[in-house]
Design a protein around this motif. Structure first.
Motif, mmCIF file in Angstrom:
data_model
loop_
_atom_site.group_PDB
_atom_site.id
_atom_site.type_symbol
_atom_site.label_atom_id
_atom_site.label_comp_id
_atom_site.label_asym_id
_atom_site.label_seq_id
_atom_site.Cartn_x
_atom_site.Cartn_y
_atom_site.Cartn_z
ATOM 1 N N THR A 109 0.782 -1.198 -0.097
ATOM 2 C CA THR A 109 0.182 -0.421 -0.224
ATOM 3 C C THR A 109 0.972 1.396 -0.356
ATOM 4 O O THR A 109 0.462 2.164 -0.571
ATOM 5 C CB THR A 109 -1.115 0.121 1.452
ATOM 6 O OG1 THR A 109 -1.542 -1.556 1.162
ATOM 7 C CG2 THR A 109 -1.873 0.773 1.262
ATOM 8 N N VAL A 110 1.562 1.130 1.183
ATOM 9 C CA VAL A 110 2.768 2.266 0.910
ATOM 10 C C VAL A 110 3.453 2.236 0.349
ATOM 11 O O VAL A 110 3.157 3.757 -1.551
ATOM 12 C CB VAL A 110 4.168 1.814 1.877
ATOM 13 C CG1 VAL A 110 4.571 2.886 1.562
ATOM 14 C CG2 VAL A 110 3.827 2.456 2.695
ATOM 15 N N CYS A 111 3.824 1.858 -1.030
ATOM 16 C CA CYS A 111 4.075 2.183 -3.087
ATOM 17 C C CYS A 111 3.276 2.404 -3.684
ATOM 18 O O CYS A 111 3.846 3.274 -4.310
ATOM 19 C CB CYS A 111 4.921 0.303 -3.212
ATOM 20 S SG CYS A 111 6.047 -0.123 -2.365
ATOM 21 N N LEU A 112 2.170 1.712 -2.773
ATOM 22 C CA LEU A 112 1.308 2.372 -4.137
ATOM 23 C C LEU A 112 0.664 3.990 -3.987
ATOM 24 O O LEU A 112 0.125 4.128 -5.045
ATOM 25 C CB LEU A 112 -0.139 1.326 -4.694
ATOM 26 C CG LEU A 112 -0.981 1.719 -5.154
ATOM 27 C CD1 LEU A 112 -0.641 1.892 -6.752
ATOM 28 C CD2 LEU A 112 -2.167 1.096 -5.001
ATOM 29 N N GLY A 113 0.584 3.804 -2.595
ATOM 30 C CA GLY A 113 0.411 5.450 -2.314
ATOM 31 C C GLY A 113 1.521 6.930 -2.848
ATOM 32 O O GLY A 113 1.197 7.379 -3.664
#
Length: 295
Positions: A109-113
């Protein structure tokens, strides 16, 4: 919404990653083929950023090469967008049928955000000093949590489980019984977390100085918030499809939101300009204006 001189690169970026995602999800059937594809793309990104341009590129890879060749600088945000989005696709390529941990899903999720927000702020208002605060990516995190809920009933049968293995065990979740109380309780927790991310993330978006970035960010959030509304109305029972975001009411709401954001933006700009010392001096006839005549 993209800057005029970056519109083509914005389309290249979307087209390349749409192709890469479809290649992983649809075209390649074996894990070995998917791994080989990811390795090639990651190596290609590194070579292109070193200034190399291989001669064996397919048309989609040529779009990536053109995109990287046009990068505005090492801190522009484009490299982060590309690297993090490729990490997202690599994660999806290797997890089919395998349980994932809370830590792995959080990193995903951090990578996508990071990818989405860096891309948004690279292609819209490029060069503007956007603040890098902790709440910078929270709106996208909320959207991603909602996106995973939206696709749950489609993902589960094909082996994509977006529920951490720890939660499945601790909450007694049965993946085959999505109507069960434990499953719905987990969905409710995800909805509440997404709502919290949207509240904080929209404050960041609202603080931006570039109207187009505000509009894009606001509309982006609104699309996913309508899905959360539907999940809540359904008492946290998930569906395969959510047509609410394509209804006439949704388009009307988007238009109203755009008008609200625009009016609020210019009202704030007017207030800031009105409070500027230059304006205060101009409006105050008794202001002490120094004389610059030479003696």
């Amino acid at each position: 919404m993209a800057d005029r001189d970056l519109a083509d690169d914005c389309l290249r970026a979307y087209a390349y990653f749409r192709w890469a995602d479809d290649t992983i999800d649809i075209a390649l059937q074996s894990g070995d083929d998917r791994s080989a594809f990811i390795v090639r793309q990651q190596a290609l990104i590194l070579r292109l950023y070193r200034g190399e341009r291989p001669t064996d590129l397919c048309p989609e890879e040529q779009m990536l090469a053109d995109l990287i060749a046009h990068d505005r600088g090492p801190d522009s945000g484009l490299r982060s967008f590309i690297r993090n989005f490729m990490a997202v696709i690599a994660f999806d390529a290797g997890r089919n049928g395998h349980p994932v941990s809370r830590r792995e899903l959080s990193a995903y999720t951090v990578c996508l955000g990071t990818a989405v927000m860096d891309g948004l702020l690279y292609f819209i208002g490029n060069g503007h000093p956007y603040p890098r605060t902790p709440d910078r990516t929270l709106a996208v995190v909320g959207a991603h949590l909602t996106h995973m809920l939206r696709d749950t009933l489609e993902d589960l049968p094909v082996g994509f489980v977006n529920i951490p293995a720890e939660d499945i065990e601790s909450h007694g979740i049965c993946l085959e019984d999505v109507e069960s109380e434990p499953f719905r309780r987990w969905v409710r927790g995800q909805v509440e977390q997404a709502r919290s991310c949207f509240r904080e993330g929209k404050r960041y978006i609202d603080s931006l100085d570039v109207l187009r970035a505000k509009l894009a960010g606001g509309w982006y959030c609104a699309r996913f918030e309508r899905i959360l509304d539907a999940i809540e109305r359904d008492d946290y029972r998930l569906r395969r499809e959510y047509h609410e975001r394509q209804s006439l009411a949704a388009w009307t709401e988007m238009a109203h939101l755009g008008l609200q954001v625009t009016l609020k933006h210019f009202h704030r700009r007017f207030q800031m300009g009105f409070s500027h010392p230059t304006f205060r001096v101009a409006l105050d006839p008794k202001a002490n204006i120094p004389s610059y005549h030479s003696k």
